[in-house]
Scaffold this motif. Structure first.
Motif: not given
Length: 151
Positions: A8-21, A39-48
């Motif tokens: 869960s610590n590893k996943l939380n680190d990844l989650l933080e980076k997902t927020y940043d992305a 449009r591509f960037l908007s899709d990536k916002v939703q994806q993250r």
């Protein structure tokens, strides 16, 4: 540290980076004038955003609490923060280059977790991370294509 805490610590680190992305993509989208790339960037916002919810669910499966906003805890995702601090106007090629740099950093993070020999991931976690990693690889390929178009 218990095994589930380590995962869960590893996943939380990844989650933080997902927020940043997600924040980096949102900023890039706001700066972009090219409608297709926007449009591509908007899709990536939703994806993250979706990635974040998936990671939160996976963390809770381990009985742990997911990070809530994470951008300033620990080591910030350098590439996305560089994007935030360096973009001041619509420079499509530069924006796409920063997106590519961010995606490459994300792939590295996923690879580190997926190949950590000290930790065997549960099948649900490995499947989730592989799905997200594949989506990031696809986004990187698309960003490469857009870079050729805008340059």
């Amino acid at each position: 540290m218990k095994y589930t805490e380590k995962i869960s610590n590893k996943l939380n680190d990844l989650l933080e980076k997902t927020y940043d992305a997600e924040k980096g993509y949102k900023l890039a989208q706001e700066k972009m004038e090219n409608p297709s790339v926007k449009r591509f960037l908007s899709d990536k916002v939703q994806q993250r955003y979706n990635f974040g919810h998936e990671l939160k669910s996976e963390i809770m499966k381990f009985g742990q609490l997911p990070e809530k906003g994470g951008s300033f805890k620990g080591d910030l995702h350098r590439t996305w923060m560089k994007l935030t601090s360096t973009l001041s106007s619509d420079d499509s090629e530069r924006i796409i280059e920063e997106v590519e740099r961010g995606e490459k950093a994300s792939l590295k993070e996923y690879d580190e977790i997926l190949t950590d020999s000290d930790m065997v991931l549960p099948p649900s976690t490995e499947t989730l991370l592989m799905k997200q990693k594949n989506a990031i690889e696809s986004a990187l390929n698309t960003a490469n294509m857009y870079e050729e178009v805008v340059s």
